[in-house]
Design a protein around this motif. Structure first.
Motif: not given
Lengths: 211, 179
Positions: B62-67
């Motif tokens: 899910a790292r792409h959901t952290y900006d």
């Protein structure tokens, strides 16, 4: 502990540059933009209700359309926030659909009280629910497809809100398309099925959005 | 504290840009942060380790959901809490299934236990006569209180194989005790 070190070593090797997900505001703007375009195209194909000029001077009809549109916008925003594990740290905003939902219910209640003598019931009934359900299929598919690309930790709620958002698109289309002044019919065949759709969304969310 | 937070956010930003060393540091730091959080909520240390690994995998996924613009800790804890609840849900569902297994065992026993010739010792003796693997599984599940999942992990089997072996063992026990 060794297993964790091994896992960290393995995962860090996969650390390629990652394109961050769009901001939820931008995401919801994409959804509402696409859904509005879809609504306009559908209305262009099926036709706006012939009495729209008269309808848009009726205060309760205008209030109903405005609150339904608000519900559509706010549910889209909420679904976009619910797509992120931490709700993008905007928890209050994620639960904001409660506000337009309460307003919408109040408007419907007042419109029903003001409907005296009651407008004649149309001859059809469940056809309206079916039409709304058919119309919402495309926005539902689009929203769920989009939601699956993120990582919702509230997958049931996200499913339910996404379905309510799609349903409000269908409901808006039918109210702007169908010549019908009977609020009793609208409550029974347009808006009550919303409850069922909300529950179905909880199930669909678990089925499609769990990761 | 704020320095450490800045550090985490900075590590995550660099990880998202593809910095492998920063990513390894971030995951290590995250594991260090989450271990006490999980230890307070779970009984066994192997459970903590398993779940910690699952959480790190979820963070990776899910790292792409952290900006990189908002605090890292609430994001990581949200995923940890989500996985923990998932784990507990599965664990308790497992426990409920085992409650049914106990029911099966109770069915073997006659209604009035005090007048029966079947005692705890006689059941234990019958359990010991079972093939070694089945006997170990029953002992771990019903004497030591482990779940099928935990037994599977201990014996290097998969969970459904443990359940099947346990079920076969109950059948054998039932036949022997009814004789």
């Amino acid at each position: 502990m060794n297993d964790i070190e091994q896992l960290i070593a393995g995962l860090s090797k996969e650390a390629q540059p990652v394109r961050p997900a769009p901001h939820p505001y931008k995401l919801s703007l994409q959804w509402t933009g696409a859904a509005t375009l879809y609504l306009i195209v559908t209305l262009a194909l099926t036709g706006l209700r012939p009495d729209w000029r008269e309808s848009f001077v009726e205060p309760w009809f205008v209030a109903e359309i405005v609150t339904l549109f608000a519900l559509f916008i706010v549910t889209a925003l909420s679904a976009a926030l619910l797509a992120f594990p931490d709700l993008h740290q905007k928890r209050l905003l994620a639960f904001a659909p409660v506000v337009p939902a309460v307003l919408f219910l109040a408007v419907i209640f007042l419109a029903w009280r003001a409907d005296t003598p009651p407008a004649p019931l149309p001859e059809h009934s469940i056809e309206c629910t079916c039409s709304i359900l058919l119309t919402m299929l495309l926005p539902t598919a689009w929203t769920f497809y989009s939601l699956r690309r993120y990582a919702s930790t509230h997958y049931r709620l996200a499913g339910s809100i996404a379905l309510l958002c799609a349903f409000s698109v269908g409901a808006l289309w039918l109210r702007l398309h169908e010549v019908n002044d009977s609020i009793a019919h609208v409550v029974e065949w347009h808006y009550l099925p919303m409850l069922g759709v909300g529950l179905l969304g909880l199930w669909l969310g678990r089925l499609l959005l769990k990761w | 504290m704020s320095g450490q937070n800045d550090n985490l956010e900075d590590l995550m930003r660099r990880s998202l840009a593809g910095d492998q060393r920063a990513y390894a540091d971030l995951l290590r730091e995250t594991a260090r942060l989450l271990r006490p959080f999980l230890s307070r909520r779970l009984r066994f240390s192997n459970e903590v380790d398993d779940l910690l690994q699952e959480i790190l995998l979820s963070i990776h996924k899910a790292r792409h959901t952290y900006d990189g613009q908002r605090p890292y800790k609430p994001w990581a804890y949200a995923i940890a809490r989500f996985r923990l609840l998932d784990h507990l849900r599965t664990h308790y569902a497992d426990q409920l299934r085992h409650a049914e297994d106990y029911d099966e065992l109770e069915e073997i026993l006659p209604d009035d236990v005090t007048e029966s010739e079947i005692s705890y010792e006689s059941i234990s003796a019958e359990v010991e006569k079972l093939p070694a693997k089945q006997a170990t599984i029953l002992r771990l599940m019903h004497h030591d209180g482990y779940t099928a999942k935990e037994v599977a992990a201990q014996m290097g089997m998969n969970e459904s194989a443990v359940k099947v072996a346990a079920h076969r063992a109950y059948k054998i026990l039932r036949e022997r005790l009814e004789r």
